[in-house]
Design a protein around this motif. Structure first.
Motif, short mmCIF file in Angstrom:
data_model
loop_
_atom_site.label_atom_id
_atom_site.label_comp_id
_atom_site.label_asym_id
_atom_site.label_seq_id
_atom_site.Cartn_x
_atom_site.Cartn_y
_atom_site.Cartn_z
N ARG A 144 12.79 -5.17 -5.22
CA ARG A 144 13.24 -6.08 -4.17
C ARG A 144 13.63 -5.33 -2.91
O ARG A 144 13.34 -5.78 -1.79
N ALA A 167 11.68 -13.34 -2.85
CA ALA A 167 11.81 -12.67 -1.55
C ALA A 167 11.42 -13.58 -0.39
O ALA A 167 11.66 -13.23 0.77
N LEU A 217 9.16 -11.93 -8.22
CA LEU A 217 9.75 -11.09 -7.18
C LEU A 217 9.36 -11.60 -5.79
O LEU A 217 10.23 -11.80 -4.93
N TYR A 218 8.07 -11.81 -5.57
CA TYR A 218 7.60 -12.21 -4.25
C TYR A 218 8.11 -13.60 -3.87
O TYR A 218 8.47 -13.84 -2.72
N ALA A 238 9.32 -6.31 4.56
CA ALA A 238 9.47 -7.57 5.28
C ALA A 238 10.28 -7.39 6.57
O ALA A 238 9.91 -7.95 7.61
N VAL A 282 10.37 -4.52 -1.12
CA VAL A 282 9.78 -5.71 -0.50
C VAL A 282 10.59 -6.10 0.73
O VAL A 282 10.03 -6.41 1.79
N ASP A 283 11.91 -6.07 0.61
CA ASP A 283 12.76 -6.43 1.75
C ASP A 283 12.59 -5.45 2.90
O ASP A 283 12.62 -5.85 4.07
#
Length: 168
Positions: free
Chosen positions: A104, A139, A135-136, A111, A107-108
């Motif tokens: 995460r 997010a 997860l996606y 992003a 991904v964060d």
């Protein structure tokens, strides 16, 4: 391992190629169905090839106690009509670092990077990868399509889920 034990999420540079190459090859070997490239294609590439990839790409690395345990890439579309979009690619977290929140955090980080540069962040995930889909979705990505039989590996087809995150 907890997210607090993740010492750093940062952009990798060409100087990190010796750390990046083994984790990239591990990802391709361990989860061949999840990537469009293959272990066979990249295994014999020289370190300079990985240095070049890191020079021309935005690849984030997650480090725990100095070990590179995860990676995720960002690539902006370059066409005049598509420059408002980017792709999250090459997401991988080593098995011993999974379920720690590292995924995460990566991904964060991608992003947040994307939100400063584009209006949309896209990704593609194999439909059978339930953990990644969770997860996606958590997010903030939403599904917008499916590529039926999009990948073929060892005589088996895999569908891909197309996902997007919109930035206001």
């Amino acid at each position: 391992m907890t997210p607090a034990q993740t010492s750093a999420i940062r952009l990798l540079t060409p100087a990190d190629a010796a750390l990046y190459r083994p984790i990239r090859l591990e990802a391709l070997a361990n989860n061949p169905e999840a990537f469009t490239s293959t272990f066979e294609r990249e295994q014999d590439k020289p370190l300079a090839w990985f240095e070049e990839r890191l020079a021309i790409s935005d690849v984030f690395g997650a480090f725990v106690a100095g070990e590179l345990v995860g990676t995720a890439g960002f690539r902006r579309e370059d066409g005049a009509k598509t420059a408002h979009k980017a792709v999250l690619w090459g997401m991988y977290v080593r098995p011993h670092a999974r379920k720690s929140g590292t995924d995460r955090l990566l991904v964060d980080a991608v992003a947040a990077h994307a939100a400063q540069r584009v209006e949309q962040l896209h990704l593609v995930v194999v439909s059978e990868n339930v953990a990644a889909l969770r997860l996606y979705t958590a997010a903030g990505f939403v599904e917008y399509g499916r590529g039926v039989k999009a990948l073929k590996f060892d005589g088996r087809y895999y569908d891909e889920i197309l996902m997007v995150m919109f930035f206001d």
